[in-house]
Design an enzyme around this catalytic site. Sequence first.
Site, short mmCIF file in Angstrom:
data_model
loop_
_atom_site.label_atom_id
_atom_site.label_comp_id
_atom_site.label_asym_id
_atom_site.label_seq_id
_atom_site.Cartn_x
_atom_site.Cartn_y
_atom_site.Cartn_z
N GLU A 202 0.71 -0.90 -0.15
CA GLU A 202 0.32 -0.29 0.06
C GLU A 202 0.85 1.35 0.51
O GLU A 202 0.20 1.74 1.31
CB GLU A 202 -0.68 0.05 1.34
CG GLU A 202 -1.72 -1.17 0.59
CD GLU A 202 -2.44 -1.84 2.55
OE1 GLU A 202 -3.22 -0.27 2.87
OE2 GLU A 202 -3.54 -2.55 1.96
N GLU A 320 -5.11 -8.59 -1.85
CA GLU A 320 -5.21 -8.49 -0.38
C GLU A 320 -6.87 -7.62 -0.45
O GLU A 320 -6.77 -6.97 -1.00
CB GLU A 320 -4.44 -7.66 0.38
CG GLU A 320 -4.69 -7.44 2.18
CD GLU A 320 -4.28 -6.48 3.23
OE1 GLU A 320 -2.73 -6.47 2.56
OE2 GLU A 320 -4.36 -6.00 3.65
#
Length: 432
Positions: A202, A320
């Site tokens: 991220e 994810e």
Amino acid sequence: MEFRLSLVLILVSLPAILAQGVGNTKQVGNVKVVVNGILAIAQVDNNFICATIDWWNHEKCDYNQCPWGSASALNLNLSHPLLAKSIQAFNQLRIRIGGSLEDQLLYDVGNLKYPCHPFRKQSHGLFGFSRGCLPMSRWDELNQFFSKTRPIITFSLNALSGRHHKSGGVWVGDWDSSNAYDFINYTVSKGYQIDSWEFGNELSGRGVGASVGAEQYGKDLIKLKHIITQLYNKSRTKPALVAPGGFYDQAWFAKLLQVSGSGIVNVITQHMYNLGAGVDPKLMSRILNPGYLDRASGTFRDLEQMVKKNGPWASIWVGESGGAYNSGGRNVSDTFVNSFWYLDQLGMSAKYNTRVYCRQSLVGGNYGLLNRTSFVPNPDYYSALLWHRLMGQGVLAVNSNASADLRTYAHCARGRVSLLCRKILCQAYKRK
Ligand SMILES: *[C@@H]1O[C@H](CO)[C@@H](O)[C@H](O)[C@H]1NC(C)=O
Ligand SMILES: *[C@@H]1O[C@H](CO)[C@@H](O)[C@H](O)[C@H]1NC(C)=O
Ligand SMILES: *[C@@H]1O[C@H](CO)[C@@H](O)[C@H](O)[C@H]1NC(C)=O
Ligand SMILES: *[C@@H]1O[C@H](CO)[C@@H](O)[C@H](O)[C@H]1NC(C)=O
Ligand SMILES: *[C@@H]1O[C@H](CO)[C@@H](O)[C@H](O)[C@H]1NC(C)=O
Ligand SMILES: *[C@@H]1O[C@H](CO)[C@@H](O)[C@H](O)[C@H]1NC(C)=O
């Protein structure tokens, strides 16, 4: 010649119907479902279903609850028989080891510049945590467990190493590859099987806790590719390079592919949390709202088109996805209702050529497939297992005249690959 396919029908409004009770029941009439068996519209990996193991520990709290317990890769109870059995039932389950704290994780090997401490709460740290460290003794234990349970492992590496925080969450400077190099070298020397190495968590676009520019990231990926090529030079197969494990940002992702160039990144991973925060009281109604669920399809479509244009050598995974962010929704993400989101998104993502879909999490948070103390499977565990056992690699187009509440997805059946399904896949390849 036989034609076998698996059809998954999910009736999103079922709990709503049940809740409304008699006297106000929605009529579910006859519907016509037409499956196009001429051509596959997409193809998924043979091991599409994947689950994550994170680094979060008992100190990770959201809204006054701390739902991680001992679910961290650093202290998960590997000797619990239900954990092993739950993984073995998939023969073989994909597992991605990674998560927010990975970009502060050190590997205790080589000339480590810091002492090896576990993650601790630290108010000024990224995500409120200090650096953490993986001792090689724990890495050995994990790999002994993996050799027994045979999952297909993706390990996500620290991509902030050596960089410094400039301002506003932006991190700059070259990636320091030395600790990752020593860790991969250790892993190779031990003969531990890693399917793929992922780079970062991220950090794409504006990032979640931290961000890195796409141009810098692309250059560092070339460096990591060289390390993998070098350290696996005696191996017959070398692990795939996976990146960036973040939320989709068109300009950033396109730049990453352009800068790293042809053949460097094998898999583009995106993260998906399309249901909002876990604590949001609207969570359950979103899961049961077909219009809300459909919104995710725009992101799947955009990413598929962007990769086709800028990096046709790469495939696409959801690296994810937990549905609701900040550890999922208590009494929602680990209950039956959550499968109305999960199964729908498995089907939807596959239609847009998502090869692998990693569910956050195998254990931990409120969205674990397994209960984090007893390891007893939650309902979504069975949804995942059912999907894995029924749904094959060829994705087929389905049309139906039912309302949007009825979700229909069809794949060639898993297992015995019928001649017809093989032909469908071949034709789909030719067309591309
Ligand atoms: C769908 O089509 C079938 C067959 O044509 C018909 O029997 C059924 O009533 C239709 N259902 C709806 C919801 O329109
Ligand atoms: C791990 O699980 C085993 C088997 O259930 C149990 O005997 C053991 O006490 C557990 N270990 C920890 C640290 O909880
Ligand atoms: C790689 O690992 C092997 C075995 O542990 C070790 O002998 C070697 O020195 C390592 N190579 C580097 C460059 O660190
Ligand atoms: C693999 O790489 C090592 C270290 O760079 C080198 O010493 C060795 O000769 C290489 N082996 C092969 C087969 O290329
Ligand atoms: C969640 O469920 C547990 C029992 O499983 C119950 O004790 C608790 O009150 C519930 N919490 C909420 C916020 O509904
Ligand atoms: C997990 O299992 C334990 C032991 O069976 C149980 O007490 C607990 O309520 C379960 N947790 C959840 C969130 O369902």
